[in-house]
Design a protein around this motif. Structure first.
Motif, PDB file in Angstrom:
ATOM      1  N   LYS A   9      17.981 -25.158  -3.952  1.00  0.00           N
ATOM      2  CA  LYS A   9      16.917 -25.085  -4.957  1.00  0.00           C
ATOM      3  C   LYS A   9      16.108 -23.814  -4.744  1.00  0.00           C
ATOM      4  N   ARG A  10      16.056 -22.985  -5.786  1.00  0.00           N
ATOM      5  CA  ARG A  10      15.285 -21.742  -5.725  1.00  0.00           C
ATOM      6  C   ARG A  10      14.210 -21.746  -6.811  1.00  0.00           C
ATOM      7  N   TYR A  11      13.072 -21.149  -6.477  1.00  0.00           N
ATOM      8  CA  TYR A  11      11.973 -21.002  -7.432  1.00  0.00           C
ATOM      9  C   TYR A  11      11.663 -19.516  -7.595  1.00  0.00           C
ATOM     10  N   ALA A  12      11.384 -19.135  -8.810  1.00  0.00           N
ATOM     11  CA  ALA A  12      10.974 -17.756  -9.071  1.00  0.00           C
ATOM     12  C   ALA A  12       9.451 -17.707  -9.149  1.00  0.00           C
ATOM     13  N   LEU A  13       8.853 -16.862  -8.322  1.00  0.00           N
ATOM     14  CA  LEU A  13       7.411 -16.627  -8.330  1.00  0.00           C
ATOM     15  C   LEU A  13       7.182 -15.147  -8.599  1.00  0.00           C
ATOM     16  N   GLY A  14       6.980 -14.824  -9.870  1.00  0.00           N
ATOM     17  CA  GLY A  14       6.860 -13.418 -10.223  1.00  0.00           C
ATOM     18  C   GLY A  14       8.167 -12.699  -9.935  1.00  0.00           C
ATOM     19  N   LYS A  15       8.092 -11.673  -9.088  1.00  0.00           N
ATOM     20  CA  LYS A  15       9.287 -10.906  -8.716  1.00  0.00           C
ATOM     21  C   LYS A  15       9.935 -11.426  -7.438  1.00  0.00           C
ATOM     22  N   THR A  17      11.825 -14.635  -5.325  1.00  0.00           N
ATOM     23  CA  THR A  17      12.569 -15.886  -5.402  1.00  0.00           C
ATOM     24  C   THR A  17      12.448 -16.614  -4.075  1.00  0.00           C
ATOM     25  N   ILE A  18      12.003 -17.868  -4.115  1.00  0.00           N
ATOM     26  CA  ILE A  18      11.845 -18.691  -2.917  1.00  0.00           C
ATOM     27  C   ILE A  18      12.985 -19.696  -2.848  1.00  0.00           C
ATOM     28  N   THR A  19      13.668 -19.759  -1.707  1.00  0.00           N
ATOM     29  CA  THR A  19      14.706 -20.761  -1.487  1.00  0.00           C
ATOM     30  C   THR A  19      14.072 -21.955  -0.784  1.00  0.00           C
ATOM     31  N   ALA A  20      13.852 -23.053  -1.522  1.00  0.00           N
ATOM     32  CA  ALA A  20      13.196 -24.237  -0.966  1.00  0.00           C
ATOM     33  C   ALA A  20      14.198 -25.161  -0.284  1.00  0.00           C
ATOM     34  N   LEU A  21      15.418 -25.244  -0.824  1.00  0.00           N
ATOM     35  CA  LEU A  21      16.515 -25.991  -0.199  1.00  0.00           C
ATOM     36  C   LEU A  21      17.716 -25.075  -0.125  1.00  0.00           C
ATOM     37  N   ASP A  22      18.405 -25.128   1.014  1.00  0.00           N
ATOM     38  CA  ASP A  22      19.487 -24.180   1.263  1.00  0.00           C
ATOM     39  C   ASP A  22      20.756 -24.930   1.663  1.00  0.00           C
ATOM     40  N   HIS A  23      21.616 -25.251   0.672  1.00  0.00           N
ATOM     41  CA  HIS A  23      22.909 -25.898   0.910  1.00  0.00           C
ATOM     42  C   HIS A  23      22.759 -27.201   1.707  1.00  0.00           C
ATOM     43  N   VAL A  24      21.994 -28.127   1.144  1.00  0.00           N
ATOM     44  CA  VAL A  24      21.747 -29.429   1.782  1.00  0.00           C
ATOM     45  C   VAL A  24      22.791 -30.444   1.322  1.00  0.00           C
ATOM     46  N   THR A  25      23.416 -31.099   2.276  1.00  0.00           N
ATOM     47  CA  THR A  25      24.364 -32.186   1.999  1.00  0.00           C
ATOM     48  C   THR A  25      23.896 -33.427   2.754  1.00  0.00           C
ATOM     49  N   LEU A  26      23.787 -34.552   2.028  1.00  0.00           N
ATOM     50  CA  LEU A  26      23.210 -35.768   2.613  1.00  0.00           C
ATOM     51  C   LEU A  26      23.673 -36.988   1.832  1.00  0.00           C
ATOM     52  N   ASP A  27      24.073 -38.040   2.537  1.00  0.00           N
ATOM     53  CA  ASP A  27      24.383 -39.330   1.923  1.00  0.00           C
ATOM     54  C   ASP A  27      23.334 -40.344   2.340  1.00  0.00           C
ATOM     55  N   ILE A  28      22.923 -41.199   1.406  1.00  0.00           N
ATOM     56  CA  ILE A  28      21.929 -42.239   1.666  1.00  0.00           C
ATOM     57  C   ILE A  28      22.552 -43.575   1.319  1.00  0.00           C
ATOM     58  N   ASP A  29      22.561 -44.499   2.279  1.00  0.00           N
ATOM     59  CA  ASP A  29      23.194 -45.801   2.083  1.00  0.00           C
ATOM     60  C   ASP A  29      22.235 -46.805   1.460  1.00  0.00           C
ATOM     61  N   ALA A  30      22.781 -47.795   0.790  1.00  0.00           N
ATOM     62  CA  ALA A  30      21.981 -48.886   0.242  1.00  0.00           C
ATOM     63  C   ALA A  30      21.238 -49.584   1.376  1.00  0.00           C
ATOM     64  N   ASP A  55      13.245 -33.055 -10.412  1.00  0.00           N
ATOM     65  CA  ASP A  55      13.571 -31.634 -10.445  1.00  0.00           C
ATOM     66  C   ASP A  55      15.088 -31.508 -10.371  1.00  0.00           C
ATOM     67  N   SER A  56      15.607 -30.401 -10.861  1.00  0.00           N
ATOM     68  CA  SER A  56      17.058 -30.182 -10.868  1.00  0.00           C
ATOM     69  C   SER A  56      17.426 -29.130  -9.835  1.00  0.00           C
ATOM     70  N   PRO A  57      18.539 -29.308  -9.131  1.00  0.00           N
ATOM     71  CA  PRO A  57      18.955 -28.280  -8.179  1.00  0.00           C
ATOM     72  C   PRO A  57      19.414 -27.013  -8.890  1.00  0.00           C
ATOM     73  N   THR A  58      19.251 -25.880  -8.234  1.00  0.00           N
ATOM     74  CA  THR A  58      19.774 -24.627  -8.762  1.00  0.00           C
ATOM     75  C   THR A  58      21.296 -24.630  -8.706  1.00  0.00           C
ATOM     76  N   SER A  59      21.834 -25.202  -7.630  1.00  0.00           N
ATOM     77  CA  SER A  59      23.274 -25.389  -7.503  1.00  0.00           C
ATOM     78  C   SER A  59      23.513 -26.632  -6.668  1.00  0.00           C
ATOM     79  N   GLY A  60      24.752 -27.130  -6.700  1.00  0.00           N
ATOM     80  CA  GLY A  60      25.062 -28.377  -6.007  1.00  0.00           C
ATOM     81  C   GLY A  60      24.877 -29.559  -6.941  1.00  0.00           C
ATOM     82  N   SER A  61      25.050 -30.771  -6.409  1.00  0.00           N
ATOM     83  CA  SER A  61      24.996 -31.964  -7.256  1.00  0.00           C
ATOM     84  C   SER A  61      24.339 -33.133  -6.546  1.00  0.00           C
ATOM     85  N   VAL A  62      23.777 -34.050  -7.356  1.00  0.00           N
ATOM     86  CA  VAL A  62      23.205 -35.305  -6.865  1.00  0.00           C
ATOM     87  C   VAL A  62      23.863 -36.441  -7.632  1.00  0.00           C
TER      88      VAL A  62
END
Length: 256
Positions: A9-15, A17-30, A55-62
């Motif tokens: 997940k990246r955010y653009a702040l003016g000129k 770009t902030i990378t808030a999440l960087d290639h995160v992979t995680l499974d959550i069980d019931a 919010d939507s990821p810049t890349s990757g999937s949920v």
């Protein structure tokens, strides 16, 4: 139940770009009681927002219950959030003009798929569950911080979601009250079979988790099952290991 695959997940702040999440992979069980730990700015809230479809990821999937969220229409996303995901916020986010009963009832009024009798029965059930039966006609201003957070827990559970996402749920509470809230969430998780995912930077809170995910600079740098009283030691050692491996600085600021 929830699968996060290679999410950035990246955010653009003016000129910049902030990378808030960087290639995160995680499974959550019931039914899992999962803590996401890390310092302020590590990406905890962003991860919860992405998992909660706020919010939507810049890349990757949920994927939630077999549904890939980026393929859903806005109406289906709204339905997913309403029926399968509960939210607890550090600022409580209660409606000041409504009493305890009405605050908990609110998401059920939006849901519209249960009868009036069923709705009221469910609200009373969760008011009892969080120990506020004698406060159901009080408004938020008449409650302590811990009581307000109990209302927020009950409201999140009222729709019987598959998972409850709690962003720093003890941040505005004293230490003892915070521990009581986490213990309450843990008990409900066991009794109701609801998964809880909460962010925190407090090792005492993390110690109650089934599993601890440690985020630093938007990356998962450690994952520990049943951290218990070792949570603080785990965070310290994984921070130190990440420094030695040169994995800090993942939250990149790029001028464009």
């Amino acid at each position: 139940m929830i699968s996060v695959q290679d999410v950035t997940k990246r955010y653009a702040l003016g000129k910049t770009t902030i990378t808030a999440l960087d290639h995160v992979t995680l499974d959550i069980d019931a039914g899992e009681f999962l803590a996401i730990g890390g310092s302020s700015g590590s990406g905890k809230s962003t991860l919860l927002n992405v998992v909660g479809c706020l919010d939507s990821p810049t890349s990757g999937s949920v994927e939630i219950d077999g549904e890939q969220t980026d393929r859903l229409s806005q109406s289906k996303l709204n339905s997913l959030r309403l029926n399968k995901i509960g939210f607890i916020f550090q600022a409580f986010n209660l409606v000041a003009s409504l009493n305890v009963f009405e605050n908990i009832e609110l998401p059920l009024l939006i849901q519209k798929n249960i009868s009036t009798a069923q709705r009221r029965e469910r609200v009373r059930f969760f008011i009892e569950k969080v120990g506020l039966a004698d406060r159901m006609r009080n408004k938020p201003v008449e409650l302590s911080g811990g009581q307000r957070q109990r209302v927020a827990v009950a409201r999140a559970l009222a729709t019987k979601p598959r998972v409850v996402l709690a962003d720093e749920p003890t941040a505005n509470l004293d230490t003892q009250t915070g521990i009581e809230i986490i213990n309450l969430m843990h008990t409900i998780s066991r009794e109701e079979g609801t998964a809880f995912v909460f962010s925190t930077h407090d090792p005492k809170v993390m110690s109650r988790a089934d599993r601890l995910i440690h985020l630093q600079d938007g990356r998962i740098i450690d994952e520990v099952v049943n951290p218990g009283d070792r949570a603080e030691q785990i965070l310290f050692s994984s921070d130190a290991s990440a420094e030695r491996r040169g994995k800090t600085g993942a939250r990149k600021e790029v001028t464009i």
